[in-house]
Design an enzyme around this catalytic site. Structure first.
Site, PDB file in Angstrom:
ATOM      1  N   LYS A   1       9.049  -4.565   4.541  1.00  0.00           N
ATOM      2  CA  LYS A   1       8.694  -4.786   3.138  1.00  0.00           C
ATOM      3  C   LYS A   1       8.707  -3.466   2.383  1.00  0.00           C
ATOM      4  O   LYS A   1       7.823  -2.629   2.538  1.00  0.00           O
ATOM      5  CB  LYS A   1       7.300  -5.418   2.995  1.00  0.00           C
ATOM      6  CG  LYS A   1       7.070  -5.926   1.577  1.00  0.00           C
ATOM      7  CD  LYS A   1       5.632  -6.010   1.157  1.00  0.00           C
ATOM      8  CE  LYS A   1       5.058  -4.708   0.684  1.00  0.00           C
ATOM      9  NZ  LYS A   1       5.654  -4.172  -0.561  1.00  0.00           N
TER      10      LYS A   1
ATOM     11  N   GLU B   1       0.713   6.173   8.495  1.00  0.00           N
ATOM     12  CA  GLU B   1       0.946   7.533   8.025  1.00  0.00           C
ATOM     13  C   GLU B   1       0.496   7.554   6.581  1.00  0.00           C
ATOM     14  O   GLU B   1       1.079   6.881   5.732  1.00  0.00           O
ATOM     15  CB  GLU B   1       2.427   7.890   8.179  1.00  0.00           C
ATOM     16  CG  GLU B   1       2.631   9.389   8.309  1.00  0.00           C
ATOM     17  CD  GLU B   1       3.054   9.997   7.010  1.00  0.00           C
ATOM     18  OE1 GLU B   1       2.157  10.488   6.285  1.00  0.00           O
ATOM     19  OE2 GLU B   1       4.254   9.979   6.712  1.00  0.00           O
TER      20      GLU B   1
ATOM     21  N   CYS C   1       3.529  13.215   1.140  1.00  0.00           N
ATOM     22  CA  CYS C   1       2.232  13.267   1.817  1.00  0.00           C
ATOM     23  C   CYS C   1       2.020  14.621   2.491  1.00  0.00           C
ATOM     24  O   CYS C   1       0.911  14.979   2.822  1.00  0.00           O
ATOM     25  CB  CYS C   1       2.146  12.144   2.833  1.00  0.00           C
ATOM     26  SG  CYS C   1       3.645  11.989   3.783  1.00  0.00           S
TER      27      CYS C   1
ATOM     28  N   GLU D   1      -5.838  13.722  -3.051  1.00  0.00           N
ATOM     29  CA  GLU D   1      -4.381  13.834  -3.139  1.00  0.00           C
ATOM     30  C   GLU D   1      -3.912  13.427  -4.535  1.00  0.00           C
ATOM     31  O   GLU D   1      -4.189  12.326  -4.993  1.00  0.00           O
ATOM     32  CB  GLU D   1      -3.752  12.920  -2.083  1.00  0.00           C
ATOM     33  CG  GLU D   1      -2.260  13.082  -1.990  1.00  0.00           C
ATOM     34  CD  GLU D   1      -1.656  12.228  -0.876  1.00  0.00           C
ATOM     35  OE1 GLU D   1      -2.009  11.037  -0.778  1.00  0.00           O
ATOM     36  OE2 GLU D   1      -0.834  12.752  -0.113  1.00  0.00           O
TER      37      GLU D   1
HETATM   38  P1  ADP Z   1       1.235   4.086  -2.982  1.00  0.00           P
HETATM   39  O1  ADP Z   1       0.008   4.291  -3.820  1.00  0.00           O
HETATM   40  O2  ADP Z   1       1.842   5.326  -2.467  1.00  0.00           O
HETATM   41  O3  ADP Z   1       2.191   3.121  -3.611  1.00  0.00           O
HETATM   42  P2  ADP Z   1       0.190   2.000  -1.395  1.00  0.00           P
HETATM   43  O4  ADP Z   1      -0.641   2.118  -0.183  1.00  0.00           O
HETATM   44  O5  ADP Z   1      -0.419   1.429  -2.617  1.00  0.00           O
HETATM   45  O6  ADP Z   1       0.723   3.447  -1.654  1.00  0.00           O
HETATM   46  O7  ADP Z   1       1.485   1.178  -1.102  1.00  0.00           O
HETATM   47  C1  ADP Z   1       2.285   1.366   0.017  1.00  0.00           C
HETATM   48  C2  ADP Z   1       2.830   0.039   0.478  1.00  0.00           C
HETATM   49  O8  ADP Z   1       1.739  -0.807   0.834  1.00  0.00           O
HETATM   50  C3  ADP Z   1       3.631  -0.717  -0.576  1.00  0.00           C
HETATM   51  O9  ADP Z   1       4.719  -1.368   0.055  1.00  0.00           O
HETATM   52  C4  ADP Z   1       2.624  -1.739  -1.077  1.00  0.00           C
HETATM   53  O10 ADP Z   1       3.238  -2.902  -1.603  1.00  0.00           O
HETATM   54  C5  ADP Z   1       1.868  -2.062   0.186  1.00  0.00           C
HETATM   55  N1  ADP Z   1       0.541  -2.644  -0.015  1.00  0.00           N
HETATM   56  C6  ADP Z   1      -0.317  -2.415  -1.029  1.00  0.00           C
HETATM   57  N2  ADP Z   1      -1.447  -3.147  -0.872  1.00  0.00           N
HETATM   58  C7  ADP Z   1      -1.296  -3.844   0.274  1.00  0.00           C
HETATM   59  C8  ADP Z   1      -2.117  -4.780   0.991  1.00  0.00           C
HETATM   60  N3  ADP Z   1      -3.306  -5.145   0.547  1.00  0.00           N
HETATM   61  N4  ADP Z   1      -1.645  -5.282   2.151  1.00  0.00           N
HETATM   62  C9  ADP Z   1      -0.433  -4.913   2.623  1.00  0.00           C
HETATM   63  N5  ADP Z   1       0.378  -4.062   1.987  1.00  0.00           N
HETATM   64  C10 ADP Z   1      -0.034  -3.525   0.834  1.00  0.00           C
END
Ligand code: ADP
Ligand code: MG
Length: 499
Positions: A184, A259, A293, A392
């Protein structure tokens, strides 16, 4: 332009890649992807919901039971990964172009990233038929050995900052070890994953071995985490999301590797070779518009060289060319989203409020009225306990912090919730190794910074992550160890219940 670019740009909305076929999304919905240098929607891709994720997991489970594990040899898996690497190299320009439009990174960087993604796949292609178990001298009259089996269906959840290279970090070891994958991509940068899907198809992987389902975190991401048919989640992103994933993954005790972020210390002792160190520190702090990161976002300078370091870093930051991603002269592009730009600007405001001294940048670059652009920004005299030093930013904002002694800088370096990367510069080899041993970080570099490479294990201490990617260590995260014991003795077993 190769066909993948034409397909993505000219045909509206590529479909989801599930079970080796391109499928319209169950909901009929599309994700509109924004070009961060223009703030305009430039592409649409299909949006997966829970039903699509369920289908993708079903396809991945079916593939796991099928020829992928029953007929395809380890060497053949390696050959498919090699083929995929070759296709990435063939289409590097087109892929880089897509990524630069979708993510905003300059072409020179995305081109390098696609080529490195191919190198990553090549490394794991070579590893595929070298994943051996052990024979254990358990007793003379028994044969004991271990098998390293795939974990099963891997849900790979990726962020928007370095999409193509991170896909290779997950797909390389997962596929080398014989797993199947549901990938995804991030909702902000969903385009290149589907282009990669076309190459995966062409590389000849059996249907369902890799499935690609762009979608939103709380919907498609959460569905993958909750699905009982998923055996492992490999995630890159924010630690808060990792915490949520860990909770969700407890349903079937999914294996997790994470990560997450960092607030990495980059330490300049007074005896450092400053000319070299400042070149590296500039790239370490501002590369990818700060959207990495492993950024060296806290620069510690020993007191006697502190003023020189501040002055020279400010000057170097001002010389970085911020510009349009497709312009060959551009050093760094815009932030990848409006949300990230707002976050970076909020931290710049906070730095000023909390008394740090702004010595470079802090605003919008001249001549770039549209797009999520921000100047490379340097703060001096930053308090390591302030939010600017603790949190960060994920933008091009450097905090410079003075220190007096080795003891003091070790304490300051470790006084953050993160522990991903650290760098230190000194000519004193004793000090170099003493400090390296005491810093809480998964990767410490001496007289260089952040040598991230397919051969080198990479991952975080503390809130920076769980498990390791890259290097042969990555394969441990994608295999289960099964112990098999065979009795060889010809005499009857002792009967403890004979009396
Ligand atoms: P960033 O702030 O760098 O976008 P995130 O952790 O918000 O980092 O997002 C990284 C990935 O995790 C994206 O693919 C996002 O769609 C997914 N993501 C965000 N929330 C969830 C969740 N509750 N469960 C699973 N995946 C998630
Ligand atoms: Mg986008």
């Amino acid at each position: 332009m190769s066909t993948i670019t034409k397909d993505i740009v000219e045909h509206e909305a590529p479909d989801l890649f599930i079970g080796g076929e391109w499928k319209a999304p169950h909901s009929g919905r599309m994700i509109a992807s924004i070009d961060p240098s223009t703030e305009k929607v430039w592409a649409h891709v299909a949006e997966a919901d829970e039903t699509d994720v369920d289908r993708a997991v079903g396809a991945a489970r079916a593939a796991l039971r099928g020829p992928w594990t029953q007929k395809v040899t380890a060497s053949q898996r390696g050959a498919m990964l090699s083929k995929l690497a070759e296709l990435l190299r063939r289409d590097a320009k087109a892929l880089a172009m897509l990524e630069s439009r979708d993510n905003g990174k300059p072409l020179r960087e995305t081109l390098g990233e696609v080529q490195r993604a191919a190198d990553w796949l090549t490394f794991f292609a070579g590893a595929a038929d070298k994943i051996n178990g052990d024979q254990i001298p358990f007793r003379p009259d028994a044969l004991a050995y271990t098998r390293r089996e795939p974990v099963g269906v891997v849900g790979a959840i990726l962020p928007w900052n370095s999409p193509v290279s991170l896909y290779s970090w997950k797909l390389g070891p997962a596929l080398a070890a014989g797993n199947t994958v549901v990938l995804k991509p991030a909702e902000q940068t969903p385009v290149s994953a589907l282009a990669l899907g076309k190459l995966i198809e062409e590389a000849g992987f059996p249907a369902g071995v890799v499935n690609i389902v762009p979608g939103f975190g709380p919907v498609a991401g959460a569905a993958l985490v909750a699905h009982p048919g998923v055996d492992k989640i490999s995630f890159t992103g924010e630690h808060r999301t990792a915490q949520e994933i860990m909770r969700g993954a407890s349903v079937n005790l999914k294996r997790c590797s994470f990560e997450c972020g960092g607030k990495s210390p980059h330490i300049l002792f007074a005896d450092a070779d400053l000319d070299k160190a400042l070149v590296v520190a500039t790239h370490g702090a501002f590369r990818s518009t700060g959207q990495s990161c492993s950024l060296g976002s806290r620069l510690f300078a020993q007191r006697s060289i502190y003023d020189v370091v501040v002055e020279r870093m400010a000057e170097r930051a001002r010389r970085i060319r911020v510009g349009m991603p497709l312009d060959a002269n551009t050093h760094i592009g815009p932030q990848s989203s409006a949300e990230q730009l707002a976050k970076t600007n909020a931290y710049i405001a906070l730095g000023k409020e909390q008394g740090a001294r702004l010595v470079a940048g802090g605003g919008r670059p001249a001549g770039l009225e549209r797009g999520y652009f921000v100047e490379p920004t340097v703060f001096a005299d930053v308090d390591n306990r302030s939010r600017l030093a603790q949190e960060e930013v994920f933008g091009p904002v450097l905090a410079i912090i003075p220190f007096e002694t080795e003891e003091e800088v070790i304490a300051l370096a470790n006084d953050v919730p993160y522990g991903l990367v650290a760098g230190l510069w000194t000519q004193d080899i004793g000090r170099a190794h003493r400090v390296a041993a005491r810093i809480d970080a998964g990767l410490v570099s001496i007289n260089t910074y952040r040598p991230v490479h397919w051969m080198l294990p990479y991952g975080g201490y503390k809130m920076s992550g769980l498990g390791r990617e890259n290097g042969l260590a990555a394969l441990d995260e994608y295999t289960e160890i099964k112990t098999v014991v065979v009795e060889l003795a010809t005499n009857s077993p002792a009967d403890p219940f004979a009396d």
